[in-house]
Design an enzyme around this catalytic site. Structure first.
Site, PDB file in Angstrom:
ATOM      1  N   ARG A  50       0.900  -0.887  -0.257  1.00 19.20           N
ATOM      2  CA  ARG A  50      -0.096   0.330   0.059  1.00 19.20           C
ATOM      3  C   ARG A  50       0.582   1.508  -0.320  1.00 19.20           C
ATOM      4  NH1 ARG A  50      -5.675  -0.755   3.396  1.00 19.20           N
ATOM      5  NH2 ARG A  50      -6.220   0.964   2.512  1.00 19.20           N
ATOM      6  N   LYS A 147       2.085 -18.790   6.591  1.00 22.21           N
ATOM      7  CA  LYS A 147       1.053 -19.169   7.755  1.00 22.21           C
ATOM      8  C   LYS A 147       0.803 -18.232   8.535  1.00 22.21           C
ATOM      9  CE  LYS A 147       3.672 -21.068  11.851  1.00 22.21           C
ATOM     10  NZ  LYS A 147       3.989 -19.489  11.897  1.00 22.21           N
ATOM     11  N   HIS A 177       8.558 -23.378   6.612  1.00 23.35           N
ATOM     12  CA  HIS A 177       8.909 -22.955   6.418  1.00 23.35           C
ATOM     13  C   HIS A 177      10.584 -24.227   6.903  1.00 23.35           C
ATOM     14  CE1 HIS A 177      10.095 -21.301  10.100  1.00 23.35           C
ATOM     15  NE2 HIS A 177      10.773 -20.913  10.327  1.00 23.35           N
ATOM     16  N   LYS A 181      14.488 -26.306   5.761  1.00 24.00           N
ATOM     17  CA  LYS A 181      15.330 -26.499   6.623  1.00 24.00           C
ATOM     18  C   LYS A 181      16.630 -27.737   5.672  1.00 24.00           C
ATOM     19  CE  LYS A 181      14.188 -24.521  10.784  1.00 24.00           C
ATOM     20  NZ  LYS A 181      14.564 -22.822  10.901  1.00 24.00           N
ATOM     21  N   ASP A 234       1.085 -21.768  16.632  1.00 26.26           N
ATOM     22  CA  ASP A 234       1.804 -21.450  16.132  1.00 26.26           C
ATOM     23  C   ASP A 234       3.404 -22.249  15.854  1.00 26.26           C
ATOM     24  OD1 ASP A 234       3.338 -18.837  15.626  1.00 26.26           O
ATOM     25  OD2 ASP A 234       5.055 -19.058  17.247  1.00 26.26           O
ATOM     26  N   HIS A 239       4.968 -26.965  12.564  1.00 27.64           N
ATOM     27  CA  HIS A 239       6.319 -27.469  12.833  1.00 27.64           C
ATOM     28  C   HIS A 239       6.864 -28.930  13.271  1.00 27.64           C
ATOM     29  CE1 HIS A 239       7.079 -23.160  10.867  1.00 27.64           C
ATOM     30  NE2 HIS A 239       7.039 -23.155  12.120  1.00 27.64           N
ATOM     31  N   LYS A 338       9.138 -20.570  24.356  1.00 26.88           N
ATOM     32  CA  LYS A 338       9.820 -18.785  23.895  1.00 26.88           C
ATOM     33  C   LYS A 338      10.349 -18.820  25.245  1.00 26.88           C
ATOM     34  CE  LYS A 338       7.393 -17.776  19.576  1.00 26.88           C
ATOM     35  NZ  LYS A 338       8.191 -17.226  18.786  1.00 26.88           N
TER      36      LYS A 338
HETATM   37  C1  BG6 Z   1       7.661 -19.189  12.942  1.00 26.55           C
HETATM   38  C2  BG6 Z   1       7.069 -18.918  14.119  1.00 26.55           C
HETATM   39  O1  BG6 Z   1       6.725 -20.207  12.199  1.00 26.55           O
HETATM   40  O2  BG6 Z   1       8.382 -20.328  13.540  1.00 26.55           O
HETATM   41  C3  BG6 Z   1       7.302 -18.232  15.370  1.00 26.55           C
HETATM   42  O3  BG6 Z   1       5.928 -18.682  14.236  1.00 26.55           O
HETATM   43  C4  BG6 Z   1       8.974 -18.895  15.208  1.00 26.55           C
HETATM   44  O4  BG6 Z   1       7.754 -17.503  16.137  1.00 26.55           O
HETATM   45  C5  BG6 Z   1       8.975 -19.006  14.226  1.00 26.55           C
HETATM   46  O5  BG6 Z   1      10.092 -17.972  16.068  1.00 26.55           O
HETATM   47  C6  BG6 Z   1      10.680 -20.454  14.240  1.00 26.55           C
HETATM   48  O6  BG6 Z   1      11.355 -20.760  13.290  1.00 26.55           O
HETATM   49  P1  BG6 Z   1      13.327 -20.495  13.554  1.00 26.55           P
HETATM   50  O7  BG6 Z   1      13.745 -20.814  11.925  1.00 26.55           O
HETATM   51  O8  BG6 Z   1      13.955 -19.801  13.783  1.00 26.55           O
HETATM   52  O9  BG6 Z   1      12.952 -22.120  13.547  1.00 26.55           O
END
Ligand code: BG6
Length: 485
Positions: A50, A147, A177, A181, A234, A239, A338
């Site tokens: 935007r 996501k 993602h 890796k 999350d 993951h 976290k």
């Molecule tokens: C993301 C989460 O998908 O993955 C984040 O939303 C998290 O909260 C992150 O920090 C962790 O990714 P990585 O690649 O740093 O392990």
């Protein structure tokens, strides 16, 4: 033209083109793929948002971010990137504002076209509709979705069926993602290119499996998002479940999108769902309070997000059962959080103890362990019992055979987004989630969400490893992180 004129040519339209993800991950990934000669520098990148940037202003945003995220930037490639990239300002909710994007694509005469939805998912449907209304969808169009795809099963279904009205499944690339890796892909090579591990990879020989994804960071700039989602949605729903699938799945007949995703889906369907009773024993959630991480004093989660009634979990741990022949009776312990002690991710395969101790001392014989370290550094350790040297009977202790990838390969380890973007451009879907996988992941996650009230929120001090001990069976314990740092 750049050194990479033989690479693949494509149109890449990035919605949310000046956002954090685009700047931190997408553009640096493109830089690297051009440098490697895989992407052609005559491709067409259109960043859409935007804001009102001039071409020069956008180039300086690009330059600043590439310089921040790439070591030793090659000015030649930077120049290529400038000449490939165009910035278009548009309000994505207005169909009429897609005209200049369409013109940009048509002017290039490149068919392979990727629309990267790097915006909040609340915009995904209106973007799809607008692309259709402007006649911008054809067979060589692919879309990339970031996501979170929904916040529960119903919202996922709604979003997904909305998008599926416009795109076929083979055009949709849903990113997790973690699958990009290098270290996660190595799991498949470890399992399916080595006979010795696969022979023992089942309930006859494995006692328990542990998956830890620990982060030392807090919620950073994403307070609102995180407070609505929490650690379960999350990290686990995507993951950690994907990691679990790669550890637990049957060998696919071929390493292609269809076969790999079929096998992962079977695992997701075999993961036992929780009920009001089992959740109390097998699941914990917790939130961090003040504490010290790496010598630095940290605020509590509630202070971090400035909401003192928040009950969002920043840590979860759970015991997962997989009801199939290979895994019956083998607990999979998952934990993530976290503000934990430090950032590391690892998968630990704990083998069963030897059936009988022949040594006169009867000293405890530890289980063999295979420790697959995913990040920050990649290594594999095989912990085995060994005799301590010297006379005086058999004294033994666990020692570890170690393979440190950095010692064996000096190649630079590409970021997950490089691999994922390269696969999108080439149309390879193996590392992306199919809709039925996501559906199954949400269905299982619901068995926690729907029974969450039967559990209580615990608290853990920032800088500790959370409250995961509560869910361990009998003589199980979490493997202690033992980096050499
Ligand atoms: C993301 C989460 O998908 O993955 C984040 O939303 C998290 O909260 C992150 O920090 C962790 O990714 P990585 O690649 O740093 O392990």
């Amino acid at each position: 033209m750049g050194m990479s004129e033989n690479g693949i040519n494509f149109n890449l339209i990035v919605f949310g083109g000046d956002g954090d993800l685009a700047c931190r991950k997408i553009y640096p990934a493109i830089y690297h793929r051009i440098r490697e000669g895989q992407f052609s520098a005559s491709s067409n990148i259109v960043a859409v948002s935007r804001n009102q940037y001039t071409a020069d202003e956008f180039h300086s945003i690009l330059e600043k971010n590439i310089t921040k995220h790439v070591e030793n930037v090659d000015p030649k490639i930077m120049k290529d990137l400038f000449s490939m990239t165009e910035y278009i300002s548009a309000d994505l909710t207005q169909q009429s504002e897609y005209k200049s994007i369409k013109e940009s694509i048509l002017s290039k005469n490149i068919k392979n076209t990727i629309f990267y939805f790097s915006t909040p998912s609340s915009l995904f449907l209106s973007i799809s509709e607008s692309l259709k209304a402007n006649d911008m969808i054809h067979d060589e169009v692919k879309i990339v979705l970031e996501k979170p795809l929904g916040h529960d099963l119903a919202s996922f279904e709604k979003l997904n069926s909305g998008i599926r009205k416009y795109f076929k499944e083979k055009q949709i690339f849903r990113i997790d993602h973690y699958l990009g890796k290098e270290t996660v892909q190595n799991l498949m090579v470890l399992r399916f290119a080595n006979h010795i591990f696969e022979l023992a990879w089942n309930a006859n020989y494995i006692d328990n499996v542990q998956i830890t994804v620990a982060e030392s960071i807090g919620v950073e700039q994403r307070k609102n998002y995180y407070d609505q989602y929490g650690a379960l949605k999350d990290m686990v729903q995507n993951h950690l479940l994907q990691l679990l699938c790669l550890v637990a799945m049957e060998p696919p007949a071929k390493l292609n999108a269809h076969n790999v995703r079929d096998e992962k889906l079977k695992v997701l369907k075999a993961v036992r769902k929780y009920d009001k009773k089992s959740i109390q024993k097998n699941f914990v959630r917790a939130q961090y309070t003040r504490g010290e991480v790496n010598g630095v004093q940290m605020q509590s989660y509630q202070e971090d997000i400035d909401r003192f009634d928040s009950t969002t979990e920043t840590f979860v741990a759970m015991k997962v059962d997989i009801d199939n022949w290979r895994w019956a009776g083998v607990p999979f312990y998952l934990r993530t959080g976290k503000r934990m002690t430090e950032r590391y991710s690892e998968i630990v395969i704990n083998f069963k103890r030897v059936p009988h101790n022949v040594f006169p001392s009867k000293k405890k014989i530890h289980r063999n362990k295979l420790i697959i370290r995913l990040q920050p550094e990649e290594s594999i350790q095989l912990v085995q019992m060994a005799k301590e040297p010297g006379p005086g009977g058999y004294r033994y202790k666990p020692v570890s055979l170690e393979l440190d990838y950095a010692d064996s390969f000096d190649d630079y380890l590409p970021d997950a987004y490089e691999r994922l973007l390269a696969d999108v451009v080439r149309g390879i879907q193996t590392l992306f989630m199919r809709e039925d996988e996501l559906r199954a992941a949400w269905e299982w996650t619901h068995s926690i969400l729907d029974n969450m009230e039967a559990t209580e929120l615990d608290f853990y001090k920032a800088g500790t490893m959370g409250t995961g001990d509560k869910i361990l069976n009998g003589d199980h314990y979490w493997h202690k992180n033992n980096t050499k740092k």
